[in-house]
Each structure stands twice: as C-alpha cells, then as structure tokens.
Design an enzyme around this catalytic site. Structure first.
Site, PDB file in Angstrom:
ATOM      1  N   ASP A  77       0.816  -1.216   0.000  1.00  0.00           N
ATOM      2  CA  ASP A  77       0.000   0.000   0.000  1.00  0.00           C
ATOM      3  C   ASP A  77       0.852   1.270   0.000  1.00  0.00           C
ATOM      4  O   ASP A  77       1.962   1.279   0.524  1.00  0.00           O
ATOM      5  CB  ASP A  77      -0.916  -0.029   1.234  1.00  0.00           C
ATOM      6  CG  ASP A  77      -2.057   0.962   1.124  1.00  0.00           C
ATOM      7  OD1 ASP A  77      -2.376   1.406   0.003  1.00  0.00           O
ATOM      8  OD2 ASP A  77      -2.628   1.309   2.184  1.00  0.00           O
ATOM      9  N   ARG A  94      -0.042   7.628  -2.822  1.00  0.00           N
ATOM     10  CA  ARG A  94       0.533   8.744  -2.050  1.00  0.00           C
ATOM     11  C   ARG A  94       1.976   9.006  -2.462  1.00  0.00           C
ATOM     12  O   ARG A  94       2.428  10.142  -2.495  1.00  0.00           O
ATOM     13  CB  ARG A  94       0.431   8.449  -0.551  1.00  0.00           C
ATOM     14  CG  ARG A  94      -0.949   8.772   0.008  1.00  0.00           C
ATOM     15  CD  ARG A  94      -1.188   8.133   1.339  1.00  0.00           C
ATOM     16  NE  ARG A  94      -1.489   6.699   1.185  1.00  0.00           N
ATOM     17  CZ  ARG A  94      -1.610   5.869   2.200  1.00  0.00           C
ATOM     18  NH1 ARG A  94      -1.425   6.293   3.431  1.00  0.00           N
ATOM     19  NH2 ARG A  94      -1.913   4.599   1.985  1.00  0.00           N
ATOM     20  N   TRP A  95       2.702   7.955  -2.787  1.00  0.00           N
ATOM     21  CA  TRP A  95       4.091   8.110  -3.235  1.00  0.00           C
ATOM     22  C   TRP A  95       4.121   8.977  -4.493  1.00  0.00           C
ATOM     23  O   TRP A  95       4.931   9.898  -4.614  1.00  0.00           O
ATOM     24  CB  TRP A  95       4.682   6.732  -3.518  1.00  0.00           C
ATOM     25  CG  TRP A  95       6.122   6.739  -3.917  1.00  0.00           C
ATOM     26  CD1 TRP A  95       7.198   6.610  -3.076  1.00  0.00           C
ATOM     27  CD2 TRP A  95       6.655   6.867  -5.251  1.00  0.00           C
ATOM     28  NE1 TRP A  95       8.367   6.652  -3.804  1.00  0.00           N
ATOM     29  CE2 TRP A  95       8.055   6.815  -5.142  1.00  0.00           C
ATOM     30  CE3 TRP A  95       6.079   7.025  -6.512  1.00  0.00           C
ATOM     31  CZ2 TRP A  95       8.903   6.905  -6.245  1.00  0.00           C
ATOM     32  CZ3 TRP A  95       6.907   7.128  -7.615  1.00  0.00           C
ATOM     33  CH2 TRP A  95       8.309   7.069  -7.473  1.00  0.00           C
ATOM     34  N   GLU A 153     -12.305  -4.947  -3.520  1.00  0.00           N
ATOM     35  CA  GLU A 153     -12.841  -3.583  -3.342  1.00  0.00           C
ATOM     36  C   GLU A 153     -12.161  -2.574  -4.268  1.00  0.00           C
ATOM     37  O   GLU A 153     -12.671  -1.471  -4.470  1.00  0.00           O
ATOM     38  CB  GLU A 153     -12.664  -3.121  -1.884  1.00  0.00           C
ATOM     39  CG  GLU A 153     -13.586  -3.811  -0.887  1.00  0.00           C
ATOM     40  CD  GLU A 153     -13.225  -5.273  -0.637  1.00  0.00           C
ATOM     41  OE1 GLU A 153     -12.032  -5.592  -0.602  1.00  0.00           O
ATOM     42  OE2 GLU A 153     -14.153  -6.099  -0.502  1.00  0.00           O
ATOM     43  N   ASN A 154     -11.012  -2.927  -4.799  1.00  0.00           N
ATOM     44  CA  ASN A 154     -10.273  -1.964  -5.621  1.00  0.00           C
ATOM     45  C   ASN A 154     -10.936  -1.672  -6.970  1.00  0.00           C
ATOM     46  O   ASN A 154     -10.556  -0.724  -7.661  1.00  0.00           O
ATOM     47  CB  ASN A 154      -8.814  -2.402  -5.835  1.00  0.00           C
ATOM     48  CG  ASN A 154      -7.952  -2.284  -4.592  1.00  0.00           C
ATOM     49  OD1 ASN A 154      -7.035  -3.077  -4.370  1.00  0.00           O
ATOM     50  ND2 ASN A 154      -8.216  -1.278  -3.758  1.00  0.00           N
TER      51      ASN A 154
HETATM   52  C1  IPE Z   1      -5.203  -2.703   0.310  1.00  0.00           C
HETATM   53  O1  IPE Z   1      -4.943  -1.377   0.007  1.00  0.00           O
HETATM   54  C2  IPE Z   1      -5.298  -3.496  -0.954  1.00  0.00           C
HETATM   55  C3  IPE Z   1      -4.035  -3.738  -1.637  1.00  0.00           C
HETATM   56  C4  IPE Z   1      -2.859  -3.409  -1.195  1.00  0.00           C
HETATM   57  C5  IPE Z   1      -4.140  -4.449  -2.882  1.00  0.00           C
HETATM   58  P1  IPE Z   1      -6.130  -0.312  -0.128  1.00  0.00           P
HETATM   59  O2  IPE Z   1      -5.488   0.985  -0.437  1.00  0.00           O
HETATM   60  O3  IPE Z   1      -7.162  -0.790  -1.064  1.00  0.00           O
HETATM   61  O4  IPE Z   1      -6.745  -0.331   1.347  1.00  0.00           O
HETATM   62  P2  IPE Z   1      -7.659   0.719   2.105  1.00  0.00           P
HETATM   63  O5  IPE Z   1      -8.747   1.110   1.162  1.00  0.00           O
HETATM   64  O6  IPE Z   1      -6.789   1.884   2.454  1.00  0.00           O
HETATM   65  O7  IPE Z   1      -8.129  -0.005   3.325  1.00  0.00           O
HETATM   66  C1  IPE Z   2      -1.384   0.365  -3.944  1.00  0.00           C
HETATM   67  O1  IPE Z   2      -1.442   1.497  -3.164  1.00  0.00           O
HETATM   68  C2  IPE Z   2      -2.357  -0.681  -3.512  1.00  0.00           C
HETATM   69  C3  IPE Z   2      -3.355  -1.034  -4.525  1.00  0.00           C
HETATM   70  C4  IPE Z   2      -4.602  -1.097  -4.213  1.00  0.00           C
HETATM   71  C5  IPE Z   2      -2.959  -1.364  -5.895  1.00  0.00           C
HETATM   72  P1  IPE Z   2      -2.638   2.524  -3.279  1.00  0.00           P
HETATM   73  O2  IPE Z   2      -2.985   2.772  -4.702  1.00  0.00           O
HETATM   74  O3  IPE Z   2      -3.766   2.126  -2.409  1.00  0.00           O
HETATM   75  O4  IPE Z   2      -1.925   3.812  -2.670  1.00  0.00           O
HETATM   76  P2  IPE Z   2      -2.543   4.878  -1.698  1.00  0.00           P
HETATM   77  O5  IPE Z   2      -3.074   4.140  -0.513  1.00  0.00           O
HETATM   78  O6  IPE Z   2      -3.623   5.574  -2.458  1.00  0.00           O
HETATM   79  O7  IPE Z   2      -1.403   5.760  -1.354  1.00  0.00           O
HETATM   80 MG    MG Z   3      -4.151   2.414  -0.439  1.00  0.00          MG
END
Ligand code: IPE
Ligand code: IPE
Ligand code: MG
Length: 249
Positions: free
Chosen positions: A26, A30-31, A73-74
């Site tokens: 995760d 933000r990075w 959920e993504n």
């Molecule tokens: C968790 O990250 C899922 C993966 C790393 C694939 P999210 O960014 O989806 O989690 P939440 O929404 O902050 O809980």
């Molecule tokens: C990657 O990080 C995790 C995935 C769900 C692919 P994020 O895309 O959730 O990064 P943040 O949380 O928005 O920084």
């Molecule tokens: Mg995230």
C-alpha cells in the site's frame, strides 16, 4: 551474533524465519502524489519493489510469500487506474515468461489467489501459463493476490461446501477448521506468520481474513515504492523477538 546486514550485500541469518510472510503493498498513490506524478507512476514503482522483495524473500529462505496486489474492493477505483494496475501485472507476467531461464536458479513458484472471474481473458491466459511454467519450482511459493478479498474467499468456500453437502459428498459433521482451510485459495499452505503493512495504515483491508487469525503484524509509515530489503530485515528482526503464544502461556 547476526551481522549488520544493512551495510553489506550478504544474506543475513535469522534465528527464526517466518514460513509465510504476507505483504499489503500500500501507498503507491501517495508516493506518486508526493512527487506530483500520476498515480499510475506510483503503481509502476510499486511493481519494482514487488519484484525486489519477492526475490529477496527467496534469497533469505522464506518458503511462502503473499503479495496483496488488487482487492475485490479496488474495482471501485477509476477505470483508468484499474487498467494501469492490470497492465503492470501483465507486464510482470510477460517478463516472467521471457526470463524463465533466470527463474531456474531463483526457484519461484507463482500462484494466483483471488477470484479469477472478472479478470480479462488475456491476463487470465498469462496467469494460467505462468502458473504452469513455474509449478515445479520449489524454493519459494509466491502468491499474488489479485481480485482477492478475505470475506469473498470465505463466502465462496461456504458456497462450495454447501454444494457438496447438497450433493451428499460431505456431511455437516465433516466441517472443521482444516476442512475450511482446504476450501480457501491458500489450501495446503501454512498460515502467514507475519503480515507487513507499510503506508501508515493500521488495518488488514480484507487480506487473508481466515489465515491471519494468529499472524504477527508489522506496520510502518514507509510507502510501498520506498520499501527496501532493509525495511524487510527490520520487520524480520522484530518477528524474531515476538512471543507467540496461540492462546497458551
Ligand atoms: C489494500 O490497500 C489493498 C491492496 C494493497 C491491494 P487499499 O489501499 O485498497 O486499502 P484501504 O482502502 O486503504 O483499506
Ligand atoms: C497500492 O497502493 C495498492 C493497490 C490497491 C494497488 P494505493 O494505490 O492504495 O496507494 P494509496 O493508498 O492511495 O497511497
Ligand atoms: Mg491504499
């Protein structure tokens, strides 16, 4: 005494090594934001970290690693971002196929966990092919969780078990914890001993819900693209000192 690995390229030695480590990758978005870049650039950089950490896990002798790449959920994210993530995933699989010779030494067995429905046919082909291509490797099993959700996994398991009961192939008395584990994507694998979540969030976000019952958790503020082998070592050193009781004394 274990040597200070942060200053050398040598493989560190650990007194206790987890058999299975899970990574919640995760912080990519933000990075990218911090650098004024599109989120897809964060995912690209995160994919590089994934390659590096996966190979390092194999080098230090961890037998199972699971990387959470895309949750059930993504799909809520903008289509362009979802497509960018899936396309990076495809790039990785194509690279695995191109460099299969190098994997002879690395010994990485790839396995995909998650619901394969919803994945494009092209990607699905690559997934099936790379799984087949690496099925006899035995240094490390590298699970990639794509379209994975812990609750979704348990719901599917319940449905499959119910179906077997309906057909008379199983009876309710047969249901125990081992049977439920066997109906999960991770069937036959040990539960994760350690789950690592960078990015400053203190939650599991539907990752390995059943399997994480007694996992040790390690959190850090580092964003996934910045996560290094030194950070991994730090988590492993912390794990060495944990006192796991599993309800005992
Ligand atoms: C968790 O990250 C899922 C993966 C790393 C694939 P999210 O960014 O989806 O989690 P939440 O929404 O902050 O809980
Ligand atoms: C990657 O990080 C995790 C995935 C769900 C692919 P994020 O895309 O959730 O990064 P943040 O949380 O928005 O920084
Ligand atoms: Mg995230």
């Amino acid at each position: 005494m274990p040597q200070d690995i942060s200053k050398s390229n040598e493989i560190p030695v650990f007194d206790i090594l987890p058999r299975h480590v899970g990574f919640i990758m995760d912080g990519n978005g933000r990075w990218a934001k911090q650098r004024g870049l599109p989120r897809s650039e964060g995912h690209k950089e995160g994919a590089k970290t994934f390659r590096k950490i996966g190979e390092y896990a194999a080098d230090i002798g961890i037998k199972y690693v699971t990387f959470y790449a895309f949750s059930t959920e993504n799909w809520k994210r903008p289509e362009a971002e979802v497509n960018a993530i899936m396309s990076l995933f495809g790039d990785y699989l194509n690279e695995v196929i191109e460099r299969i010779g190098e994997n002879e030494e690395k010994g990485i067995k790839l396995k995909f966990i998650g619901d394969r429905r919803g994945i494009s046919p092209e990607l699905l082909n690559l997934m099936n092919y790379t799984e087949k291509l690496t099925e006899n490797k035995n240094k490390v099993t590298l699970n990639i969780a794509v379209n994975y959700g812990g609750r979704h996994e348990l719901t599917s398991a319940v449905k499959n078990i119910a179906e077997k009961i309906k057909n008379g192939e199983l009876s309710p008395e047969n249901i125990d914890e081992n049977l439920i584990s066997d109906y999960l994507y991770t069937s036959g694998q040990p539960d994760p001993d350690l789950i690592i979540r960078p990015s400053g969030e203190y939650r599991l976000s539907n990752f390995l819900t059943w399997q994480s019952a007694y996992s040790e958790l390690w959190f850090s503020d580092i964003l996934w693209p910045d996560f290094t082998t030194e950070d991994f070592n730090e988590a492993l050193r912390a794990f060495e000192k944990r006192n796991r009781r599993f309800g005992g004394i």
